[in-house]
Design a protein around this motif. Structure first.
Motif, PDB file in Angstrom:
ATOM      1  N   LYS A   1     -17.413  29.520  29.084  1.00 13.30           N
ATOM      2  CA  LYS A   1     -18.499  30.476  28.702  1.00 13.30           C
ATOM      3  C   LYS A   1     -17.865  31.779  28.722  1.00 13.30           C
ATOM      4  N   TYR A   2     -18.232  32.608  27.339  1.00 19.77           N
ATOM      5  CA  TYR A   2     -17.758  33.994  27.505  1.00 19.77           C
ATOM      6  C   TYR A   2     -19.070  34.800  26.920  1.00 19.77           C
ATOM      7  N   THR A   3     -18.915  36.032  27.531  1.00 20.29           N
ATOM      8  CA  THR A   3     -19.943  36.902  27.104  1.00 20.29           C
ATOM      9  C   THR A   3     -19.516  38.310  26.718  1.00 20.29           C
ATOM     10  N   ASN A   4     -19.646  38.614  25.319  1.00 17.18           N
ATOM     11  CA  ASN A   4     -19.012  40.079  25.156  1.00 17.18           C
ATOM     12  C   ASN A   4     -19.867  41.290  25.690  1.00 17.18           C
ATOM     13  N   THR A   5     -19.522  42.206  25.215  1.00 17.45           N
ATOM     14  CA  THR A   5     -19.972  43.679  25.399  1.00 17.45           C
ATOM     15  C   THR A   5     -21.512  43.657  25.056  1.00 17.45           C
ATOM     16  N   SER A   6     -21.900  43.073  23.959  1.00 21.82           N
ATOM     17  CA  SER A   6     -23.246  43.080  23.334  1.00 21.82           C
ATOM     18  C   SER A   6     -24.019  41.936  23.836  1.00 21.82           C
ATOM     19  N   ASP A   7     -23.616  41.392  25.135  1.00 22.07           N
ATOM     20  CA  ASP A   7     -24.428  40.191  25.632  1.00 22.07           C
ATOM     21  C   ASP A   7     -24.575  39.101  24.814  1.00 22.07           C
ATOM     22  N   GLU A   8     -23.655  39.022  23.671  1.00 16.46           N
ATOM     23  CA  GLU A   8     -23.749  37.613  22.987  1.00 16.46           C
ATOM     24  C   GLU A   8     -22.646  36.740  23.591  1.00 16.46           C
ATOM     25  N   GLU A   9     -23.184  35.427  23.638  1.00 17.39           N
ATOM     26  CA  GLU A   9     -22.425  34.200  24.352  1.00 17.39           C
ATOM     27  C   GLU A   9     -21.689  33.371  23.614  1.00 17.39           C
ATOM     28  N   VAL A  10     -20.617  32.707  23.924  1.00 15.71           N
ATOM     29  CA  VAL A  10     -19.917  31.906  23.309  1.00 15.71           C
ATOM     30  C   VAL A  10     -19.565  30.873  24.098  1.00 15.71           C
ATOM     31  N   TYR A  11     -19.904  29.507  24.027  1.00 13.91           N
ATOM     32  CA  TYR A  11     -19.627  28.389  24.659  1.00 13.91           C
ATOM     33  C   TYR A  11     -18.613  27.174  24.061  1.00 13.91           C
ATOM     34  N   GLN A  12     -17.828  26.760  24.944  1.00 16.87           N
ATOM     35  CA  GLN A  12     -16.765  25.925  24.516  1.00 16.87           C
ATOM     36  C   GLN A  12     -16.625  24.711  25.351  1.00 16.87           C
ATOM     37  N   MET A  13     -16.746  23.425  24.763  1.00 16.12           N
ATOM     38  CA  MET A  13     -16.536  22.423  25.478  1.00 16.12           C
ATOM     39  C   MET A  13     -15.487  21.457  24.673  1.00 16.12           C
ATOM     40  N   GLN A  14     -14.398  20.998  25.506  1.00  5.59           N
ATOM     41  CA  GLN A  14     -13.508  19.915  25.006  1.00  5.59           C
ATOM     42  C   GLN A  14     -12.821  19.051  25.898  1.00  5.59           C
ATOM     43  N   TYR A  15     -12.264  17.914  25.213  1.00  6.99           N
ATOM     44  CA  TYR A  15     -11.581  16.962  26.105  1.00  6.99           C
ATOM     45  C   TYR A  15     -10.290  16.708  25.011  1.00  6.99           C
ATOM     46  N   TYR A  16      -9.287  16.705  25.676  1.00  7.48           N
ATOM     47  CA  TYR A  16      -7.895  16.497  25.028  1.00  7.48           C
ATOM     48  C   TYR A  16      -7.022  15.784  26.213  1.00  7.48           C
ATOM     49  N   ASN A  17      -6.203  14.980  25.781  1.00  4.84           N
ATOM     50  CA  ASN A  17      -4.865  14.379  26.253  1.00  4.84           C
ATOM     51  C   ASN A  17      -3.804  14.001  25.508  1.00  4.84           C
ATOM     52  N   ASP A  18      -2.689  13.623  26.250  1.00  5.93           N
ATOM     53  CA  ASP A  18      -1.499  13.466  25.452  1.00  5.93           C
ATOM     54  C   ASP A  18      -1.461  12.348  24.602  1.00  5.93           C
ATOM     55  N   ILE A  19      -2.402  11.278  24.812  1.00  2.00           N
ATOM     56  CA  ILE A  19      -2.518  10.157  23.994  1.00  2.00           C
ATOM     57  C   ILE A  19      -3.011  10.682  22.703  1.00  2.00           C
ATOM     58  N   MET A  20      -4.181  11.619  22.753  1.00  2.00           N
ATOM     59  CA  MET A  20      -4.565  12.022  21.466  1.00  2.00           C
ATOM     60  C   MET A  20      -3.872  13.010  20.693  1.00  2.00           C
ATOM     61  N   GLU A  21      -2.716  13.761  21.360  1.00  2.00           N
ATOM     62  CA  GLU A  21      -1.792  14.398  20.674  1.00  2.00           C
ATOM     63  C   GLU A  21      -0.874  13.577  20.188  1.00  2.00           C
ATOM     64  N   GLY A  22      -0.479  12.571  20.924  1.00  2.00           N
ATOM     65  CA  GLY A  22       0.781  11.614  20.430  1.00  2.00           C
ATOM     66  C   GLY A  22       0.327  11.047  19.105  1.00  2.00           C
ATOM     67  N   ALA A  23      -1.199  10.688  19.017  1.00  3.45           N
ATOM     68  CA  ALA A  23      -1.529  10.126  17.897  1.00  3.45           C
ATOM     69  C   ALA A  23      -2.082  11.003  16.851  1.00  3.45           C
ATOM     70  N   GLY A  24      -1.481  12.374  17.043  1.00  2.00           N
ATOM     71  CA  GLY A  24      -1.996  13.305  16.002  1.00  2.00           C
ATOM     72  C   GLY A  24      -3.581  13.696  15.780  1.00  2.00           C
ATOM     73  N   LEU A  25      -4.236  13.478  16.959  1.00  2.00           N
ATOM     74  CA  LEU A  25      -5.680  13.630  16.733  1.00  2.00           C
ATOM     75  C   LEU A  25      -5.927  15.255  17.394  1.00  2.00           C
ATOM     76  N   LEU A  26      -7.001  15.691  16.841  1.00  2.00           N
ATOM     77  CA  LEU A  26      -7.557  16.988  17.420  1.00  2.00           C
ATOM     78  C   LEU A  26      -8.319  16.790  18.833  1.00  2.00           C
ATOM     79  N   PRO A  27      -8.537  17.897  19.524  1.00  2.00           N
ATOM     80  CA  PRO A  27      -9.088  17.742  20.629  1.00  2.00           C
ATOM     81  C   PRO A  27     -10.975  17.469  20.226  1.00  2.00           C
ATOM     82  N   LEU A  28     -11.594  16.592  20.926  1.00  2.00           N
ATOM     83  CA  LEU A  28     -13.079  16.427  20.905  1.00  2.00           C
ATOM     84  C   LEU A  28     -13.550  18.053  21.589  1.00  2.00           C
TER      85      LEU A  28
END
Length: 892
Positions: free
Chosen positions: A427-454
């Motif tokens: 979670k990140y909040t800027n000086t205008s109190d606007e929020e950004v949320y980021q969720m992700q899942y990634y591992n080397d198997i996905m990287e090895g298969a050329g996939l992006l993170p979920l």
């Protein structure tokens, strides 16, 4: 032949962990094969390795076991007439550790008449708690009978009965091989056994590693090196010499032709871990780690040449690095000390073997991932004051930015599941109190298969959502997403006060404040220990929360608003529902909180469900539930089986996270509506089509890997148009499905003949999913509907000159109903004059037209029940005379 090479390796690994299969080889065959292998070994310097003197290396001044000791113990295990073995498997990656110990247990006993009994068993406390018997398999040569228990019922059958059922004399192969196969096959099998037996005792180097404690045993750990390539070489040359049609002169020629020489060199020093029981020097454990073999440049190059990497986009080195351990283990006990295997009475009285049912499936043993949490300090002196603890809790409640990794752990008597992280959150909040949320899942198997993170990003700054499904990025504005969801989900997240009515907002605010107040009012902080968590020093505390009071306040808030509530207050509800004892458990609800040593910020929050569940109140409640279900379950046994069920959040950079930036690929993402497309939709292969343009599809394309083709077109205003199809080969067919811009289904058609379909659609984007079959070419097009339409009424009789239908001409009529009506449509023409006429009825419904697809014959009425709306009749025919169409209402 590369597969043959892999089979050779797999065969050796399998047999080396199943020594009992080898002891049946006659000594004269061994002598014969020794002569063969000696001749083969004299050909190259590489082949003389097995004659090298075996050496033992230790890391201490004192020699633990001599070479002769080790060789004798290996031979003793091979020759053992009885033993108990537990099979184990372990796989560890960057994220997950799977440890199955035991997979199952094997026991062998040999009586004084050399009759053998084998027993394979799997059992645990969960099966015992549910009153189930062990998964059990007994083969008893003494009475030539097999006994099988599928955890519920015993079955039995003689060897002959089993042979008849499976049509294969499997027990003859085990107990009477000499008389079960032809002499030539017997010699080959015995040669294989002899070679492998010699190889097992012919290690080239033994290195002492350490002493370990295994339950009540002290085991001496040794690494034994084998030159496996000599074994494979000798076996190949032996069988190759017998194959008159072999394309290879010898094993070296085989390696050269298939370019396997580098890979084969890996097996010059093949390592196996063997553990010896300190009390008697018996082998107590054998372990094989395949990662030591495959984690090298030669193997990586081999896999990349063997698998079509370009097609599946695998980074093999990354994939191999992902696996830290891949081990097979055999724990051995009681060598030559098993006194008997007794067949249970229930087995002796079992049902006939041909009545056996499907086996009970035990709960799958799940993967484990361990996090290093090492105790640094067991001092009971609290490193933090009560004020510092309160400040850290308040700081987290008010945090405008942080990172969190969510973790889940289950530990039982047999396995441990520790997934860390299950996923990560920022979670990140800027000086205008606007929020950004980021969720992700990634591992080397996905990287090895050329996939992006979920990946999911919600950005209030520009009111956009970005989502990656591991293949592509998609994006949509808050309004677009809320239209698709049918809910103001971002209003709930960022503007709750205006997203719900005042009463709901008041209730939500009350719940939030109540929970936060009870968290602030924690009680009895107890310092446990200081641990190391991947470089962070964390102070572990247990704090108590009064969840009972929290639930009471929230319940009574809603209960006071419910004028029809049957409860006067929270205690009255508990009493009426009979759950007072359970609710009282939550008066002292324990949460584990870990504070960072350098900042006092909260670094981890952990909740152990078993601390709550494993008590007499909960156990009695579960036993009552099972009893009502008619099940006899030992709930205490189930509770004891589970050591831990933990939910945890690992926190980082509280109030100290850098700005979350949107990846370029996300900013260029596909429309969010694409996520509603059929599962086989690929936006990279989407083709845009235009009006008044014909498109040809060679239907043989659908015989390959392509199941369908997706097209898209856009209407700038409401339009009437025709989708037409034509074919050049008899028997071909094509179908399509029409979707709107959110991939809601509109229409579907399947045809093997020329056809046109009329649609009236509002402005927007549309998609066609096209599929088919055949050998020819299908032509389809989108054309504006420009034909003149004559309006008629119910009761009219329409006369048509059939000459007008030359050149596939179509005549259109329309009529409108203001009320539901039953009607009949009748066609009249002169069949004796070879005249012909038919029609299709279309209904204008929900913005588009559906074909009725009725073909009719002379003077036959067809009846329809039609709802209010506008309808079209598309008439076709041929001939020189006149045809009539009569529309009549049906009045009952």
């Amino acid at each position: 032949m590369k597969k043959l090479f892999i089979i050779f390796i797999a065969t050796f690994l399998l047999l080396i962990t199943s020594c009992d299969l080898f002891k049946k080889a006659p000594t004269d065959i061994i002598t014969t094969l020794d002569d063969v292998t000696t001749t083969e070994q004299s050909t190259t310097e590489e082949q003389t390795t097995t004659t090298e003197e075996q050496t033992t290396t230790t890391t201490e001044d004192t020699q633990q076991l001599t070479d002769d000791d080790i060789e004798n113990e290996i031979q003793d295990l091979i020759d053992a007439t009885s033993y108990e073995i537990n099979y184990q498997f372990r796989m560890k990656t960057d994220e997950i550790e799977l440890k199955l110990d035991p997979l199952y247990k094997v026991k062998k006993y040999t009586d004084t008449n050399d009759k053998e009994v084998y027993q394979i068993t799997y059992y645990n406390d969960v099966m015992e708690a549910f009153g189930l018997e062990a998964l059990n398999f007994i083969v008893d040569e003494r009475v030539e009978t097999v006994y099988i228990c599928n955890s519920q019922t015993w079955y039995k059958g003689t060897f002959d009965e089993v042979h008849n059922l499976i049509e294969e004399p499997i027990f003859d192969y085990i107990f009477d091989l000499e008389n079960s196969v032809d002499p030539e096959m017997l010699i080959q099998i015995e040669n294989l056994q002899s070679t492998l037996l010699n190889a097992i005792t012919s290690f080239t180097n033994a290195t002492y590693i350490e002493d370990i404690t295994d339950d009540d045993r002290t085991l001496l750990h040794y690494e034994l090196e084998y030159n496996v390539n000599n074994v494979i070489r000798n076996l190949f040359n032996y069988y190759n010499a017998q194959d008159t049609e072999s394309p290879y002169t010898d094993f070296d020629d085989f390696l050269t032709q298939l370019e396997l020489t580098d890979v084969f060199d890996l097996f010059k020093t093949f390592t196996i871990d063997i553990y010896f029981d300190q009390s008697n020097n018996d082998i107590g454990r054998i372990e094989l780690d395949l990662v030591n073999l495959i984690d090298n440049e030669i193997f990586t190059t081999f896999i990349e040449s063997y698998i079509p990497i370009d097609e599946i986009n695998f980074d093999v080195e990354t994939m191999i690095d992902y696996v830290q351990a891949f081990e097979f283990g055999v724990n051995v006990h009681d060598i030559n000390q098993v006194t008997n295997i007794v067949v249970p009475t229930e087995a002796q009285n079992g049902l006939p073997i041909d009545q056996i049912s499907a086996p009970f499936e035990p709960a799958p043993t799940v993967n484990t991932l361990s996090t290093t949490l090492n105790t640094i300090n067991l001092s009971t002196t609290s490193p933090l004051t009560d004020t510092e603890i309160s400040q850290a809790i308040e700081s987290l409640i008010d945090a405008n930015s942080f990172e969190a990794n969510y973790q889940f752990k289950v530990k039982t008597d047999e396995m441990e599941l520790n997934i860390n992280p299950a996923f990560s959150f920022q979670k990140y909040t800027n000086t205008s109190d606007e929020e950004v949320y980021q969720m992700q899942y990634y591992n080397d198997i996905m990287e090895g298969a050329g996939l992006l993170p979920l990946h999911l990003i919600v950005d209030e700054r520009i009111e956009m959502l970005y989502l990656s499904d591991a293949n592509y990025w998609y994006k949509g504005t808050f309004d677009e997403v809320e239209d698709l969801a049918g809910e103001p989900i971002f209003g709930y997240l960022f503007d709750l006060e205006n997203a719900v009515d005042p009463a709901e907002y008041t209730s939500v605010t009350f719940i939030q404040n109540t929970i936060l107040t009870e968290i602030r009012n924690y009680q009895n902080p107890v310092f446990i220990e200081t641990i190391d968590d991947n470089g962070r020093s964390l102070h572990h505390y247990e704090v108590e929360l009064d969840v009972y009071n929290m639930a009471k306040l929230i319940f009574e808030h809603f209960n006071d608003q419910d004028t029809e509530s049957p409860y006067t207050d929270f205690e009255d509800m508990l009493q009426q529902e009979g759950i007072t004892d359970i609710a009282n458990l939550f008066e002292t609800f324990t949460v584990d909180i870990y504070f960072e040593d350098d900042s006092n910020q909260i670094g981890r929050i952990e909740l152990d469900i078993m601390n709550l569940m494993n008590n007499t109140v909960i156990i009695d409640e579960f036993e009552q539930i099972f009893t009502e279900l008619g099940m006899t379950v030992d709930v205490q046994k189930l509770m004891d089986y589970v050591d831990d069920i933990d939910f945890a959040i690992n926190l980082y950079n509280v109030n100290n996270i850098p700005e979350i930036t949107i990846p370029t690929d996300a900013e260029d993402g596909y429309p969010i509506a694409y996520l509603g497309a059929p599962y086989d939709f690929d936006p990279e292969l989407l083709t845009e089509i235009d009006f008044n343009t014909s498109y040809q599809i060679g239907l043989t394309i659908f015989d390959d890997d392509i199941d369908e083709i997706f097209y898209t077109f856009t209407l700038d205003q409401e339009r009437e148009f025709i989708i037409s199809e034509s074919y050049n080969t008899l028997g071909d067919w094509i179908g399509y499905q029409l979707y709107n811009e959110t991939f809601d289904y509109i229409d579907v058609q399947y045809n093997s003949f020329e056809e046109e379909y009329i649609y009236v659609l509002p402005a927007g984007t549309y998609y066609l999913e096209v599929y088919g079959n055949g050998n020819g070419i299908c032509t389809f097009s989108l054309e504006p509907f420009v034909a003149s339409i004559e309006e008629v009424d119910i009761g009219d009789s329409i006369t048509i000159d059939l000459n007008i239908f030359d050149n596939n001409y179509i005549v259109y009529y329309s009529f409108t109903l203001t009320d539901e009506l039953d009607i009949s449509i009748k066609t009249i023409f002169d069949v004796q004059n070879f005249d012909n006429m038919y029609y299709d009825l279309y209904s204008l419904n929900n913005g588009y037209v559906l074909p009725s697809d009725y073909d009719v014959v002379n003077q036959k009425d067809l009846y329809y029940n039609l709802q209010p709306g506008t309808y079209y009749i598309a008439v076709q025919g041929e001939g020189d005379g006149l045809g009539n169409i009569e529309l009549q209402s049906i009045i009952e």
